[in-house]
Enzyme design. Sequence first.
Site, mmCIF file in Angstrom:
data_model
loop_
_atom_site.group_PDB
_atom_site.id
_atom_site.type_symbol
_atom_site.label_atom_id
_atom_site.label_comp_id
_atom_site.label_asym_id
_atom_site.label_seq_id
_atom_site.Cartn_x
_atom_site.Cartn_y
_atom_site.Cartn_z
ATOM 1 N N GLU A 1 0.852 -1.265 -0.037
ATOM 2 C CA GLU A 1 0.033 0.211 -0.055
ATOM 3 C C GLU A 1 1.046 1.245 0.000
ATOM 4 O O GLU A 1 1.912 1.239 0.494
ATOM 5 C CB GLU A 1 -0.897 -0.128 1.251
ATOM 6 C CG GLU A 1 -2.203 -0.448 1.119
ATOM 7 C CD GLU A 1 -3.258 0.435 0.485
ATOM 8 O OE1 GLU A 1 -2.678 1.380 -0.231
ATOM 9 O OE2 GLU A 1 -4.252 0.174 0.697
ATOM 10 N N ASP A 2 0.234 2.419 -0.550
ATOM 11 C CA ASP A 2 1.094 3.559 -0.655
ATOM 12 C C ASP A 2 0.729 4.326 1.028
ATOM 13 O O ASP A 2 1.758 4.824 1.527
ATOM 14 C CB ASP A 2 0.299 4.707 -1.619
ATOM 15 C CG ASP A 2 -1.214 4.965 -1.561
ATOM 16 O OD1 ASP A 2 -1.697 4.118 -0.871
ATOM 17 O OD2 ASP A 2 -1.581 5.603 -2.250
ATOM 18 N N VAL B 1 -1.816 4.289 4.476
ATOM 19 C CA VAL B 1 -3.066 3.729 5.377
ATOM 20 C C VAL B 1 -3.518 5.098 6.238
ATOM 21 O O VAL B 1 -2.971 5.498 7.130
ATOM 22 C CB VAL B 1 -2.691 2.543 6.523
ATOM 23 C CG1 VAL B 1 -3.888 2.189 7.297
ATOM 24 C CG2 VAL B 1 -2.071 1.540 5.836
ATOM 25 N N ASP B 2 -4.807 5.512 5.702
ATOM 26 C CA ASP B 2 -5.247 6.615 6.098
ATOM 27 C C ASP B 2 -6.181 6.046 7.412
ATOM 28 O O ASP B 2 -5.970 5.921 8.641
ATOM 29 C CB ASP B 2 -5.726 7.438 5.262
ATOM 30 C CG ASP B 2 -6.408 8.850 5.467
ATOM 31 O OD1 ASP B 2 -6.080 9.364 6.737
ATOM 32 O OD2 ASP B 2 -7.006 9.384 4.673
ATOM 33 N N PHE C 1 -2.424 16.210 4.433
ATOM 34 C CA PHE C 1 -2.402 15.844 3.242
ATOM 35 C C PHE C 1 -1.124 15.689 2.451
ATOM 36 O O PHE C 1 -0.183 16.794 2.211
ATOM 37 C CB PHE C 1 -3.502 16.440 2.282
ATOM 38 C CG PHE C 1 -3.846 15.659 0.857
ATOM 39 C CD1 PHE C 1 -5.009 14.927 1.006
ATOM 40 C CD2 PHE C 1 -3.198 15.968 -0.223
ATOM 41 C CE1 PHE C 1 -5.111 14.167 -0.108
ATOM 42 C CE2 PHE C 1 -3.513 15.404 -1.347
ATOM 43 C CZ PHE C 1 -4.520 14.440 -1.413
ATOM 44 N N ASP D 1 -1.280 10.951 -4.970
ATOM 45 C CA ASP D 1 -1.496 12.092 -5.876
ATOM 46 C C ASP D 1 -2.423 13.195 -5.286
ATOM 47 O O ASP D 1 -3.088 12.916 -4.205
ATOM 48 C CB ASP D 1 -2.311 11.615 -7.047
ATOM 49 C CG ASP D 1 -3.970 11.020 -6.690
ATOM 50 O OD1 ASP D 1 -4.040 10.304 -5.749
ATOM 51 O OD2 ASP D 1 -4.674 11.421 -7.293
ATOM 52 N N ARG E 1 1.944 11.938 -8.545
ATOM 53 C CA ARG E 1 2.425 10.384 -7.962
ATOM 54 C C ARG E 1 4.013 10.355 -8.406
ATOM 55 O O ARG E 1 4.810 9.464 -7.798
ATOM 56 C CB ARG E 1 1.513 9.481 -9.000
ATOM 57 C CG ARG E 1 0.307 9.685 -8.637
ATOM 58 C CD ARG E 1 -0.389 8.413 -9.333
ATOM 59 N NE ARG E 1 -1.822 8.624 -9.553
ATOM 60 C CZ ARG E 1 -2.417 8.256 -8.528
ATOM 61 N NH1 ARG E 1 -2.098 7.652 -7.279
ATOM 62 N NH2 ARG E 1 -4.039 8.244 -8.794
#
Length: 177
Positions: free
Chosen positions: A98-99, A101-102, A151, A158, A164
């Site tokens: 994964e990029d 985990v929010d 953010f 992105d 990206r």
Amino acid sequence: MNNTTLETLISEAEVQRRVSEIGEEIRKDIPEGQIVLLGVLKGSFPFLADLCRKVSGDVVVDFVQISSYGEEKSSSGVVQIKKDHDINIEGKHVIIVEDIVDTGLTLKHLIQLLTTRHPASLKVASILAKPEAMKHKVPIDYLGFEIPNAFVVGYGLDYAERYRQLPYVAILKEEDS
Ligand code: IMP
């Protein structure tokens, strides 16, 4: 009009150093056999590309894409598989890549789904996590960096499909001008 500025949070060198460490950790934990690195599109592609070259031995790569419904994503939201993996993962050692985990919602659903497909083991690697934003408790076996609840863009992440390609992670700031 809004101007956006980028403030580097994690440099390219820091990212690359940590990815190498994670690659070595993964092979240490799974010393033998094939490892399936399962990237979550789109954001995981730089991490997956770098990581797959740092895990020694037998490695295969595949992708899934998840779609979330509108703004509900971060609360009660519904997630759906938009593109499923091609490789049969039954009896395989699978690492979800994964990029970020929010809230943890995406990962929670993906873990639930993949578990029903009976992999030999299922682990998670994420280059970033925002612990303050996490609403769904999900295990992250290999974490690159904990970041504040801001953010961020770059290294796969992105803003309206931009940024990206940046090799580093930056906080995106909007300023009125
Ligand atoms: P979660 O389901 O709330 O954990 O959200 C995960 C997804 O939200 C990530 O895979 C990203 O696509 C997106 N996301 C969360 N935080 C950020 C951010 O700071 N920048 C860009 N995308 C983000």
